[in-house]
Structures are given as structure tokens and as C-alpha cells.
Design an enzyme around this catalytic site. Structure first.
Site, PDB file in Angstrom:
ATOM      1  CG  PHE A 124      -1.483   1.040   1.464  1.00  0.00           C
ATOM      2  CD1 PHE A 124      -2.831   0.960   1.012  1.00  0.00           C
ATOM      3  CD2 PHE A 124      -1.902   2.435   2.327  1.00  0.00           C
ATOM      4  CE1 PHE A 124      -4.051   1.902   1.235  1.00  0.00           C
ATOM      5  CE2 PHE A 124      -2.322   3.096   2.403  1.00  0.00           C
ATOM      6  CZ  PHE A 124      -3.424   2.864   1.769  1.00  0.00           C
ATOM      7  CG  LEU A 126      -1.435   7.410   2.083  1.00  0.00           C
ATOM      8  CD1 LEU A 126      -2.706   8.193   0.111  1.00  0.00           C
ATOM      9  CD2 LEU A 126      -2.910   6.441   2.863  1.00  0.00           C
ATOM     10  CB  SER A 127       3.892   7.447   3.825  1.00  0.00           C
ATOM     11  OG  SER A 127       2.543   7.176   4.652  1.00  0.00           O
ATOM     12  N   GLY A 132       1.980  12.349   5.469  1.00  0.00           N
ATOM     13  CA  GLY A 132       2.282  11.184   6.175  1.00  0.00           C
ATOM     14  C   GLY A 132       0.725  10.908   6.826  1.00  0.00           C
ATOM     15  NE  ARG A 237      -6.210   5.272  11.864  1.00  0.00           N
ATOM     16  CZ  ARG A 237      -6.825   6.113  11.000  1.00  0.00           C
ATOM     17  NH1 ARG A 237      -7.961   6.824  10.644  1.00  0.00           N
ATOM     18  NH2 ARG A 237      -5.156   6.579   9.571  1.00  0.00           N
ATOM     19  NE  ARG A 262      14.794 -10.929  39.272  1.00  0.00           N
ATOM     20  CZ  ARG A 262      15.355  -8.379  39.633  1.00  0.00           C
ATOM     21  NH1 ARG A 262      13.624  -8.554  37.970  1.00  0.00           N
ATOM     22  NH2 ARG A 262      15.561  -8.329  39.460  1.00  0.00           N
ATOM     23  CD  GLU A 358      -2.544   0.971   8.885  1.00  0.00           C
ATOM     24  OE1 GLU A 358      -4.020   1.020   9.540  1.00  0.00           O
ATOM     25  OE2 GLU A 358      -1.905  -0.379   8.404  1.00  0.00           O
ATOM     26  CB  SER A 361      -1.284   8.948  19.697  1.00  0.00           C
ATOM     27  OG  SER A 361      -0.169   7.264  19.525  1.00  0.00           O
TER      28      SER A 361
END
Length: 377
Positions: A124, A126-127, A132, A237, A262, A358, A361
Site C-alpha cells: 500500500f 500512500l505516504s 504522512g 486502523r 525470579r 496509520e 496517536s
């Protein structure tokens, strides 16, 4: 193993539960190839195709849709086993998503069966270097050339770049955006640079120079590229959140195993209350992420309508939560957790990119806020 009671949630049908068992059986039996990342990805794709798992990446039949719960389950279960397994599966879906969603019957017939069989690798594209998350900044140009088109521009951060058999390339056509299928080997398409990242995956920068494609290469109609891109990203996404969820599940598994073996100050690490508190936070984050991921997938499958806010919430929370869970696992491992090649060190490198690609944040927060503002208007 981490809690798997989520498979009993009402988001799933029995077919999804059967798929989860198939995925777990495949992941537990499959031995990752000892090869460079390019050849490893090719071998994994072939194995996924032979196992019949790549059929979930494509919608071949007329009127069929991508089942987002199946895609999410696959990424969740495969990522829990190994990040490269998830990557190889996911890119087959993303690279054919536009064709599954908007392709003509002939495009689906030509491209989807070989991808489903693991015989063809998809990508794909796109960027771009200056575009972006903001698709209005795309500069790759498409101009009509008789019955076909000529493409010029640069694409970067392209997963499967350099090993793909075809790319779905988005370009500005003078009116809007259009999506084009460009076969590897097409004159004018070249891999300009391979990109090395902290978690090795096949990534590359592509250059298109006077690259001719026939009119049959357009996915959907000319000028519909923005709709094609956004619809594809909305499906996948949610599955990025699922991949992060799988990585977080593995981190919790590893932390539980480590703290049971541990010994610190005369007691097993898991007996300390601070450890138990950290493990509780990790489990809470995993379950909360799973609820958001599978809510978004269920909502999309149920209605087929846009689930922009749900997908953004799933991607945002699951990737951020997984980063925290994995960081906690590294902390519980102590010095061993930062040793190159240790299980949690690999997870630490794998998770970081999922908070960026994609839609970062920060972009997800803007999408969620925009949805709230629109509803309140």
C-alpha cells in the site's frame, strides 16, 4: 498464558472462535525461518497462504466484505506469537484492501487469489516525504496519457517495499486523488532506498518516473482515491490496535513467567505486592484495549457503516496501553529486559512503530475530538 475468556464475549461468532484456534495452532507449530527479513517475509507469506489464513485478508466474491473481526483476531493472535508473523499477514490485507473494497471484478480476479494463496506479495503506497497523516499534502502526480496514465513522484515508509509484486499507489490527478495498481517491474518504478528500522521489516522509498499504467489500473473511479484510502485505513486502523493487543498479551505472558521464577529478597518476585500491583495494571490495560478493539471491529462488521471514532479510539488506546504494558514487562525482567534479543526487548522495539503508522496517536486524538465536536454542533 494470559486470560482468553475474551473469546466468549458477544462480539464474536463461533467461526471467529474456530479461527482463533486455527491461528494458535499455526503460530505454535510454525518455526520462523532463519533468513534475512526479505526472504523471511516471503516464506511466512507462503506458509500463511498454504494454511489458508490469507483468505481473511481479501474480499473476493461479489458483494462480500472484509470481516474486520477476523482480521483483528488474526493480528492479535499472530502478533502474540511474533511481530513479523503479524506484519506479513497484515500487509497482505492492507496492500489489497483497496482492491477488495473498490476493485473491479477483473482486478479482484487477477490480484486477490494469488495473494490469498501466498504466491503474491502486496503493498500500500500512500505516504510521501512531506505527506504522512495529512493526505492533502500528497504530491505524486498522475496525468492522462492516451487511454492510460503516467505517474511521477516519491513514496516512502512503504511496507513490503522492494519485495512486493504489486503496489496500490495514490496520486493527485488534477481533480482529486486516484488509486492505481502498479505492478513491480513496471518501467519507471524503482526502489530508491531501503529503510532500516529498530524492528526489522521490509520498508522502502519508491520513486515513480514517467511510470505508465493502463486505464484498467485505476481502483474505483478516477478522483475517488481519497475515499479509497480512508475506507481502507478505517478497516485496518482497528487491526493495528489488535496487533498492539497481541504484543501486550505476550508481554503479560512473559512477565508472569518471569516473576514466578525470579527470586528477590528471599521471595519469588510475584509474591511482592508492588509486583502484583504492576501485573494488575498490565492485565487491566490488556482487557480495556481488547474491549475497544473488538467493539470497533464488531461495529464495522455489523453495519458496514463508518466507524471512524471507534477505530481511532481502538488504535489510540491499544497502542499506547501496549507500550506501557511492554515497558512494565521490561522493568520486571530487570537487566535481562534490555539485553538485545530477549523476548521483552524485541517486544519493546516492535511496539514503538504502531503508535505512529496509520495515523499517529496525536492524529487519533484529533479524529476523536472532531467527532465529538461534530455531534455536539
Amino acid at each position: 498464558m494470559a486470560d482468553e475468556s475474551f473469546l466468549g464475549w458477544p462480539f464474536f461468532d463461533d467461526r471467529h472462535r474456530r479461527l482463533a484456534r486455527e491461528l494458535d495452532a499455526f503460530a505454535s507449530a510454525y518455526v520462523l525461518p532463519e533468513a534475512g527479513v526479505d526472504e523471511a517475509c516471503r516464506e511466512i507469506v507462503r506458509a500463511l497462504g498454504d494454511a489458508g489464513l490469507l483468505k481473511h485478508c481479501c474480499a473476493l466474491e461479489e458483494g462480500s466484505r472484509l470481516d474486520v473481526r477476523s482480521l483483528a483476531l488474526a493480528r492479535d493472535r499472530l502478533a502474540r506469537s511474533d511481530g513479523l508473523l503479524d506484519f506479513a499477514f497484515a500487509m497482505q490485507g492492507l496492500g489489497t484492501g483497496p482492491i477488495s473494497l473498490f476493485g473491479s471484478a477483473s482486478q479482484k480476479h487477477d490480484y486477490l487469489p494469488p495473494v490469498m494463496a501466498g504466491q503474491r506479495i502486496a503493498a500500500f503506497a500512500l505516504s510521501e516525504p512531506q505527506a504522512g497523516s495529512d493526505l492533502t499534502m500528497l504530491e505524486t502526480a498522475a496525468r492522462r496519457d492516451g487511454p492510460g496514465w503516467r505517474l511521477d513522484g516519491t513514496k516512502t515508509w512503504i511496507s513490503n517495499g522492494g519485495i512486493a509484486d504489486h503496489y496500490v499507489v495514490f496520486a493527485r490527478d488534477g481533480i482529486g486523488l486516484s488509486a492505481f495498481i502498479v505492478d513491480a517491474g513496471t518501467p519507471g518504478l524503482e526502489v530508491a532506498e531501503r529503510i532500516e528500522t529498530i524492528a526489522p521489516h521490509p520498508l522502502a522509498t519508491l520513486r515513480l518516473t514517467n511510470c505508465h499504467v493502463p486505464r484498467e489500473a485505476v481502483v474505483g473511479a478516477p478522483g475517488e482515491g481519497l475515499k479509497v484510502a480512508l475506507a481502507t485505513l478505517e478497516v485496518f486502523r482497528t487491526t493495528v490496535g489488535a496487533a498492539a493487543l497481541g504484543l501486550a498479551r505476550r508481554a503479560l505472558d512473559e512477565a508472569l513467567a518471569r516473576t514466578r521464577t525470579r527470586r528477590v529478597s528471599g521471595h519469588m518476585l510475584i509474591e511482592h505486592q508492588l509486583t502484583q500491583g504492576r501485573l494488575a495494571d498490565m492485565a487491566l490495560a490488556v482487557d480495556a484495549a481488547a474491549l475497544l478493539v473488538y467493539r470497533a471491529a464488531w461495529a464495522k462488521d455489523r453495519s458496514g457503516a463508518r466507524v471512524t471514532r471507534e477505530a481511532a479510539m481502538a488504535k489510540l488506546f491499544a497502542t499506547e496501553a501496549a507500550q506501557q504494558v511492554i515497558d512494565s514487562a521490561v522493568q520486571l525482567f530487570g537487566g535481562v529486559g534490555v539485553v538485545t534479543g530477549s523476548s521483552v526487548e524485541r517486544l519493546y522495539r516492535e511496539i514503538r512503530a504502531l503508535r505512529i503508522y496509520e495515523g499517529t496517536s496525536e492524529i487519533q486524538k484529533l479524529v476523536i475530538a472532531g467527532s465529538l465536536i461534530k455531534e455536539a454542533a
